[in-house]
Design a protein around this motif. Structure first.
Motif, mmCIF file in Angstrom:
data_model
loop_
_atom_site.group_PDB
_atom_site.id
_atom_site.type_symbol
_atom_site.label_atom_id
_atom_site.label_comp_id
_atom_site.label_asym_id
_atom_site.label_seq_id
_atom_site.Cartn_x
_atom_site.Cartn_y
_atom_site.Cartn_z
ATOM 1 N N GLN A 45 39.153 46.899 51.957
ATOM 2 C CA GLN A 45 40.344 46.016 51.186
ATOM 3 C C GLN A 45 41.869 46.929 51.393
ATOM 4 O O GLN A 45 42.773 46.808 50.640
ATOM 5 N N TRP A 67 40.619 36.286 60.893
ATOM 6 C CA TRP A 67 39.994 36.374 59.529
ATOM 7 C C TRP A 67 40.764 34.416 59.449
ATOM 8 O O TRP A 67 40.861 34.845 58.309
ATOM 9 N N SER A 68 41.714 34.754 59.826
ATOM 10 C CA SER A 68 42.042 33.384 59.454
ATOM 11 C C SER A 68 41.801 31.838 58.904
ATOM 12 O O SER A 68 41.297 31.915 57.910
ATOM 13 N N GLY A 71 39.116 32.620 55.586
ATOM 14 C CA GLY A 71 40.244 33.197 54.650
ATOM 15 C C GLY A 71 40.184 34.457 54.225
ATOM 16 O O GLY A 71 40.559 34.845 52.820
ATOM 17 N N LEU A 72 39.690 35.112 55.276
ATOM 18 C CA LEU A 72 40.339 36.741 55.382
ATOM 19 C C LEU A 72 41.984 37.127 55.134
ATOM 20 O O LEU A 72 41.805 38.460 55.491
ATOM 21 N N THR A 74 44.275 38.435 54.082
ATOM 22 C CA THR A 74 45.185 37.640 52.419
ATOM 23 C C THR A 74 45.747 39.082 52.787
ATOM 24 O O THR A 74 46.244 39.549 51.713
ATOM 25 N N MET A 75 45.510 39.936 54.013
ATOM 26 C CA MET A 75 46.826 40.566 54.022
ATOM 27 C C MET A 75 47.768 41.037 54.712
ATOM 28 O O MET A 75 47.804 40.112 56.233
ATOM 29 N N VAL A 124 52.995 38.602 47.562
ATOM 30 C CA VAL A 124 51.622 37.278 47.610
ATOM 31 C C VAL A 124 50.919 38.014 46.685
ATOM 32 O O VAL A 124 50.254 36.623 45.306
ATOM 33 N N GLN A 125 50.695 39.242 45.872
ATOM 34 C CA GLN A 125 49.643 39.825 45.020
ATOM 35 C C GLN A 125 49.809 38.815 43.432
ATOM 36 O O GLN A 125 49.487 38.290 42.683
ATOM 37 N N ARG A 128 49.107 35.143 43.309
ATOM 38 C CA ARG A 128 48.548 35.216 42.699
ATOM 39 C C ARG A 128 47.972 35.404 41.037
ATOM 40 O O ARG A 128 47.742 34.249 40.834
#
Length: 234
Positions: A45, A67-68, A71-72, A74-75, A124-125, A128
């Motif tokens: 991760q 990845w898009s 849904g991966l 995320t970074m 982004v984190q 969330r």
């Protein structure tokens, strides 16, 4: 600091980037192809990915798209290439890449892109975390009769997270990416300014952005530091 995944089929590039980023205090993961990148993305991760476009098994744009779709993504991902066309760079940005670095990569551009990418990842984190921490309302208007110890809807909405969520709900996703991104960053910085009571020193520490760059960023976004501070104390 952060965990950064470097994906490049050239061993010299991998070793050079690993040395530079390691000297900056980051933990560096190395992958020479898309297969290794997939495995490291799942296991470790990473906070940021530096992804080469031209690789022998699966090219970087295809991996980015994979990845898009799954849904991966995320970074933050920064693409790298010495031969990519403008069209390729535009496509990668459209899919979700944050930035594009042309080889040979200068030290200044590399560190600047990494700093921007990590700051975006923290934003982004935080968004969330806001969504997960906000208490859910049943959709009914607040009652004037309230049991002792209950938190009213109005009190929740007036909290820093409540205000930020209200502003996030107003974001227009059909507008140009740059405008939507600026709006999100404005909400992010105003939220953290309220939490830190307007302290730029603590804001710099929380966001990981050097104070000089932070002042410039806030001015660019139109964030009034004094106004945000007053809001937090009102």
């Amino acid at each position: 600091m952060a965990t950064i995944l470097v994906v490049d089929d050239e061993i010299g590039i991998r070793e050079l980037l690993s040395e530079i980023l390691g000297d900056e205090g980051h933990a560096v993961l190395l992958a020479e192809n898309a297969g290794q990148a997939r495995a490291l993305r799942e296991q470790e991760q990473p906070d940021l990915v530096l992804l080469d476009i031209w690789m022998p098994d699966t090219d970087g744009v295809t991996l980015l798209k994979e990845w898009s779709v799954k849904g991966l993504l995320t970074m933050p991902v920064i693409m790298m290439s010495g031969h990519a066309t403008i069209d390729t760079a535009v496509e990668a940005t459209r899919i979700g890449a944050l930035d594009f670095l042309e080889k040979p990569i200068s030290l200044q551009k590399l560190l600047g892109a990494v700093e921007k990418g990590l700051a975006r990842g923290k934003m982004v984190q935080s968004a969330r975390a806001l969504m997960q921490a906000q208490p859910k309302s049943n959709g009914n208007p607040p009652s004037s009769e309230q049991n002792p110890g209950e938190t009213s809807v109005i009190e929740v909405d007036e909290s820093p997270s409540g205000r930020a969520l209200l502003e996030l709900s107003k974001l227009k996703l059909d507008e140009p990416l740059r405008d939507a991104r600026d709006a999100f960053e404005r909400i992010y910085f105003e939220y953290h300014l309220r939490l830190e009571n307007g302290s730029m020193t603590r804001l710099a520490e929380r966001t990981g952005i050097e104070r000089t760059h932070l002042y410039r960023k806030l001015k660019q976004l139109g964030v009034d530091v004094g106004r945000s501070s007053r809001r937090s104390s009102s």
